[in-house]
Motif scaffolding. Structure first.
Motif, PDB file in Angstrom:
ATOM      1  N   LYS A  81       2.272  12.569   5.208  1.00  0.00           N
ATOM      2  CA  LYS A  81       2.618  11.347   5.209  1.00  0.00           C
ATOM      3  C   LYS A  81       3.444  10.511   6.355  1.00  0.00           C
ATOM      4  O   LYS A  81       3.095   9.602   7.039  1.00  0.00           O
ATOM      5  CB  LYS A  81       3.467  10.941   3.837  1.00  0.00           C
ATOM      6  N   SER A  89      -2.414  -0.646  -4.096  1.00  0.00           N
ATOM      7  CA  SER A  89      -3.097   0.417  -3.565  1.00  0.00           C
ATOM      8  C   SER A  89      -2.290   1.732  -3.467  1.00  0.00           C
ATOM      9  O   SER A  89      -1.267   1.522  -2.934  1.00  0.00           O
ATOM     10  CB  SER A  89      -4.278   0.182  -2.588  1.00  0.00           C
ATOM     11  N   THR A  90      -2.921   2.871  -3.492  1.00  0.00           N
ATOM     12  CA  THR A  90      -2.230   4.171  -3.276  1.00  0.00           C
ATOM     13  C   THR A  90      -3.380   4.942  -2.522  1.00  0.00           C
ATOM     14  O   THR A  90      -4.225   5.378  -3.166  1.00  0.00           O
ATOM     15  CB  THR A  90      -1.654   4.609  -4.461  1.00  0.00           C
ATOM     16  N   THR A  91      -2.809   5.564  -1.372  1.00  0.00           N
ATOM     17  CA  THR A  91      -3.629   6.579  -0.724  1.00  0.00           C
ATOM     18  C   THR A  91      -2.952   8.105  -0.914  1.00  0.00           C
ATOM     19  O   THR A  91      -1.766   7.999  -0.857  1.00  0.00           O
ATOM     20  CB  THR A  91      -3.844   6.433   0.621  1.00  0.00           C
ATOM     21  N   LEU A 145      -1.889  10.435 -10.254  1.00  0.00           N
ATOM     22  CA  LEU A 145      -1.414  10.717  -9.078  1.00  0.00           C
ATOM     23  C   LEU A 145      -1.082  12.083  -8.801  1.00  0.00           C
ATOM     24  O   LEU A 145      -1.442  12.417  -7.729  1.00  0.00           O
ATOM     25  CB  LEU A 145      -0.117   9.522  -8.730  1.00  0.00           C
ATOM     26  N   HIS A 164       0.898  -1.316  -0.056  1.00  0.00           N
ATOM     27  CA  HIS A 164      -0.137  -0.055   0.006  1.00  0.00           C
ATOM     28  C   HIS A 164       0.772   1.118   0.100  1.00  0.00           C
ATOM     29  O   HIS A 164       1.586   1.595   1.041  1.00  0.00           O
ATOM     30  CB  HIS A 164      -0.935   0.090   1.172  1.00  0.00           C
ATOM     31  N   ALA A 165       0.598   2.060  -1.167  1.00  0.00           N
ATOM     32  CA  ALA A 165       1.513   3.124  -1.201  1.00  0.00           C
ATOM     33  C   ALA A 165       0.833   4.487  -0.425  1.00  0.00           C
ATOM     34  O   ALA A 165      -0.474   4.576  -0.680  1.00  0.00           O
ATOM     35  CB  ALA A 165       1.864   3.439  -2.622  1.00  0.00           C
ATOM     36  N   LEU A 216       5.839   3.565  -7.700  1.00  0.00           N
ATOM     37  CA  LEU A 216       4.543   3.190  -7.304  1.00  0.00           C
ATOM     38  C   LEU A 216       3.656   2.708  -8.227  1.00  0.00           C
ATOM     39  O   LEU A 216       2.970   1.592  -7.885  1.00  0.00           O
ATOM     40  CB  LEU A 216       3.849   4.423  -6.657  1.00  0.00           C
ATOM     41  N   CYS A 228       1.037   8.770  -1.017  1.00  0.00           N
ATOM     42  CA  CYS A 228       1.782   9.620  -1.783  1.00  0.00           C
ATOM     43  C   CYS A 228       1.336  10.997  -1.494  1.00  0.00           C
ATOM     44  O   CYS A 228       0.321  11.070  -0.903  1.00  0.00           O
ATOM     45  CB  CYS A 228       1.992   9.385  -3.499  1.00  0.00           C
ATOM     46  N   THR A 235      -8.287   7.106  -2.229  1.00  0.00           N
ATOM     47  CA  THR A 235      -7.480   5.627  -2.280  1.00  0.00           C
ATOM     48  C   THR A 235      -7.707   5.055  -3.533  1.00  0.00           C
ATOM     49  O   THR A 235      -9.004   4.809  -4.033  1.00  0.00           O
ATOM     50  CB  THR A 235      -7.795   4.527  -1.022  1.00  0.00           C
ATOM     51  N   ALA A 239       2.804  -0.834  -6.332  1.00  0.00           N
ATOM     52  CA  ALA A 239       1.751  -0.766  -5.378  1.00  0.00           C
ATOM     53  C   ALA A 239       0.516  -1.435  -5.692  1.00  0.00           C
ATOM     54  O   ALA A 239       0.101  -1.551  -7.184  1.00  0.00           O
ATOM     55  CB  ALA A 239       1.402   0.829  -5.102  1.00  0.00           C
ATOM     56  N   MET A 276      -4.793   0.106  -7.650  1.00  0.00           N
ATOM     57  CA  MET A 276      -3.747   0.419  -8.781  1.00  0.00           C
ATOM     58  C   MET A 276      -3.810  -0.645 -10.024  1.00  0.00           C
ATOM     59  O   MET A 276      -3.139  -0.463 -11.022  1.00  0.00           O
ATOM     60  CB  MET A 276      -2.201   0.375  -8.421  1.00  0.00           C
TER      61      MET A 276
END
Length: 515
Positions: A45, A213-215, A239, A35-36, A207, A38, A225, A211, A228
């Protein structure tokens, strides 16, 4: 089969005096995923991860944390580690003069009746080192391995604590491409073993590659969120739009250079290693830069870019340095830092936290440090002049701080870099060497740095830019030199620069053949 949630952070709010760093942030992480997180520098963060890991203990923030199905209240890092949460910070926490084995089990010693069991320590360390892809003996000192391998030692240390959730804060910021790829492969392998990872990174291509998923966090709030691997691919532009709240159609500002006469020429520059004096690190390198020009230095790790810059700027690196430096056609002395500054040369180091700034001092004192004579009368610093100078740079370079009395260590990476630039711009050099000026800072802050660099060139400065990011060199520089194994292997004008062409030149050996 739907995977379960291993972590939920609900309504997390964290306040500092005069600042709300996190405002009702929510985060859900699925078991076994990467889970990223950014966002721009200062988005919150790292603060969120410090809340999760107990660096900021329960009671110092609002909201709740549920881990592995249970509400948790961590009073410190040891509490979170006992639950299987381990954080690896951007600044590695290894003791350089202890062995790999000692570092792996520091605070978690393998002992029998209160005495360290060295056979068990070394055998278990060897097993963990193999798991992360290291072949070094367990008794190797940390100071004798590179930063890429040190990252792997940190992960081995985490694995020794039976980690369930591994948090990595900018793990590849200081790594070359090869070490970064190896680290990402290791994280994929940990995912296959059922270990969940949270990764904070400004490198959006990474990422995309790793990744699940990215939040996105912006200004202390959760924005979204993203899946990906969903039906609609998540691109870097997507992003960026989430991070900065707008599209950055052009990642590099438009710039039409006005290039004048040659300012600096370095001829036949050779540098030997400071310890292994037989080893040549820079070999007969010759480069030049003109007024109003931005010249890039490209090369893989160990190519000699930083070594060339540091040795020219006051012989701060190496032994057996030979060659000549010409300024406006006349040979100049750069054998000491003071002599280099007198010659109109400035060098902004790649390691701003260790060498570029005094983190426990104010913006005001950092800005004036490179040219105290300009704010002094009769050998005494005029505090009013110093204050006015720092305030001018704070406004001109848009340093995000309400006052120049703020400690530099409290600023985000992008704002710290602006203070470094302020310091050297104040010295009013003719030549400014910038070593990795955008390392570890977000896409929005990078754009601001590029704009500052362009402005310096427009003011007639000659700029040398060292970067490990080829798109950055191509997007900013008017001309690019490539180095490989200490030798200059090519010179490419911007119109002819492609990543493929530069990489070909960067991988040539000293005989001109590709490695």
């Amino acid at each position: 089969m739907e995977q379960s949630t291993i972590l939920e952070m609900r309504g997390i709010t964290k306040r500092f005096p005069g600042v709300i760093a996190l405002n009702d942030v929510n985060l859900a992480v699925t078991r076994g995923e990467v889970h990223a997180i950014c966002g721009e520098n200062g988005a919150g963060k790292s603060t969120l991860m410090k809340v999760l890991s107990g660096v900021y203990p329960h009671g110092s923030y609002e909201g709740e944390i549920v881990f592995d199905g249970e509400p948790v209240e961590f009073r410190g890092i040891r509490d979170s580690e006992r639950k299987g949460i381990v954080i690896i910070h951007q600044e590695l926490a290894l003791s350089p003069y202890l062995s790999l084995a000692e570092n792996i089990f520091l605070g978690n010693e393998r002992s029998r009746r209160g005495v360290v069991d060295w056979n068990k320590t070394n055998s278990e360390a060897a097993r963990l080192l193999r798991r992360v892809g290291l072949t070094e003996p367990p008794d190797t000192r940390v100071t004798d391995i590179g930063v890429g391998k040190q990252q792997l030692v940190e992960i081995a240390k985490a694995l020794s604590k039976e980690v369930k959730l591994l948090i990595l804060d900018e793990p590849t910021a200081a790594l070359n491409d090869e070490d970064s790829d190896h680290l990402l492969d290791l994280i994929r392998g940990l995912r296959d073993d059922g270990i969940t990872s949270i990764i904070i990174s400004h490198k959006l291509n990474e990422l995309e590659a790793i990744a699940d998923s990215t939040t996105v966090i912006r200004d202390g709030r959760t924005i979204e969120t993203l899946d990906m691997h969903g039906a609609e691919p998540v691109t870097q532009d997507r992003l960026i739009r989430g991070m900065v709240g707008r599209a950055l159609d052009h990642r590099f500002p438009e710039h039409t250079p006005t290039i004048g006469e040659e300012v600096l020429r370095i001829e036949d520059w050779t540098v030997h290693h400071p310890i292994d004096r037989q080893r040549v690190v820079v070999r007969n390198a010759s480069v030049n830069v003109r007024r109003g020009e931005i010249v890039g230095l490209a090369g893989l790790m160990g190519a000699g870019r930083t070594e060339l810059a540091m040795s020219v700027f006051g012989r701060r690196y190496g032994t057996g340095v030979s060659g000549r430096v010409y300024k406006n056609g006349e040979e100049v002395d750069t054998s000491t830092v003071q002599a280099a500054i007198r010659a109109g040369i400035a060098y902004a180091t790649e390691d701003r936290k260790r060498y570029g700034l005094n983190l426990i001092d104010t913006i005001q004192h950092n800005v004036s440090a490179s040219a105290l004579g300009k704010v002094a009368r009769w050998g005494v610093v005029d505090k009013n002049v110093e204050l006015a100078t720092a305030e001018r740079f704070r406004k001109e370079l848009a340093v995000k701080s309400p006052t120049v009395a703020a400690l530099v260590g409290k600023l985000s990476g992008g704002n710290q870099q602006k203070v470094v630039l302020s310091k050297w711009i104040f010295a009013d050099p003719d030549v400014l060497i910038l070593d990795e000026p955008t390392r570890g800072i977000d896409i929005g802050a990078k754009y601001e740095i590029y704009t500052i660099v362009n402005r310096l060139a427009d003011e007639g400065k000659a700029v040398i830019l060292i970067s490990s990011e080829l798109p950055e060199l191509i997007g900013v520089c008017d001309r690019i030199y490539t180095l490989s194994q200490g030798s200059v292997t090519g010179e490419v004008v911007r119109a002819d620069a492609t990543q493929e062409h530069l990489m070909h030149l960067m991988t040539m050996d000293k005989n001109g053949t590709t490695r």
